[in-house]
Write a protein that holds these residues in place. Sequence first.
Motif, mmCIF file in Angstrom:
data_model
loop_
_atom_site.group_PDB
_atom_site.id
_atom_site.type_symbol
_atom_site.label_atom_id
_atom_site.label_comp_id
_atom_site.label_asym_id
_atom_site.label_seq_id
_atom_site.Cartn_x
_atom_site.Cartn_y
_atom_site.Cartn_z
ATOM 1 N N ALA A 78 0.836 -1.210 0.000
ATOM 2 C CA ALA A 78 0.000 0.000 0.000
ATOM 3 C C ALA A 78 0.869 1.258 0.000
ATOM 4 O O ALA A 78 0.560 2.235 -0.692
ATOM 5 C CB ALA A 78 -0.924 -0.004 1.217
ATOM 6 N N TRP A 79 1.983 1.240 0.733
ATOM 7 C CA TRP A 79 2.894 2.389 0.776
ATOM 8 C C TRP A 79 3.519 2.642 -0.585
ATOM 9 O O TRP A 79 3.585 3.775 -1.046
ATOM 10 C CB TRP A 79 3.968 2.148 1.830
ATOM 11 N N ARG A 82 0.785 4.244 -3.021
ATOM 12 C CA ARG A 82 0.222 5.589 -2.841
ATOM 13 C C ARG A 82 1.285 6.660 -3.032
ATOM 14 O O ARG A 82 2.437 6.490 -2.657
ATOM 15 C CB ARG A 82 -0.492 5.712 -1.504
ATOM 16 N N GLU A 85 2.266 12.502 -0.164
ATOM 17 C CA GLU A 85 1.537 13.767 -0.038
ATOM 18 C C GLU A 85 2.504 14.895 0.282
ATOM 19 O O GLU A 85 3.394 14.729 1.107
ATOM 20 C CB GLU A 85 0.488 13.667 1.075
#
Length: 192
Positions: A78-79, A82, A85
């Motif tokens: 998942a890291w 994504r 940000e």
Amino acid sequence: MSIRHGLLALLERGPRYGSRLRTEFEARTGSTWPLNVGQVYTTLGRLERDGLVVREGVDEAGHVLYALTDDGRAELRAWFARPVERTDLPRDELVIKLAMAVGAPGVDVRAVVGAQRRHLSEAMHTYTRLRARALSEAPAHPDEVARLLVLEHLVFRAEAEIRWLDHCEARLLRLAEATAAEPPQTPPAPPV
């Protein structure tokens, strides 16, 4: 910087103990972001608490080995999936320094910009030499390529900051010219 996820990524290769994770992390990042071994073990403790790693015995030297769990692998995937940000920007000391220096009595903002530019130029030359050395070694191993990517990031970041300083200097010159062109203000006449 996500030390947590960096350690998970290193554990994907197999069980490791804390000081080996520290060494591999620093090798992978070209020793740009040194880690304290205590920080590694504290992070491993949190990862274990969160169910992302488990203790998996000890090696022949008695080091406790940590391994990824299925939840740890899922978190790592998942890291990687994504984007990072950029909404929670860290405070940048240089930006704060320049913002405070503009209009501050007795501060030559152009000298502040010049000092920073010289510092960045020296750093960029160092990063460029390290990058050239890494390229001359014909990076073929993932750790070498990872180190090269970190060095290139540092070069590009220094270049970008130098361009920003050039922009700041041009803006400060325009401000100085505009201020010099303004007619002096006469104080209002006292009431009669």
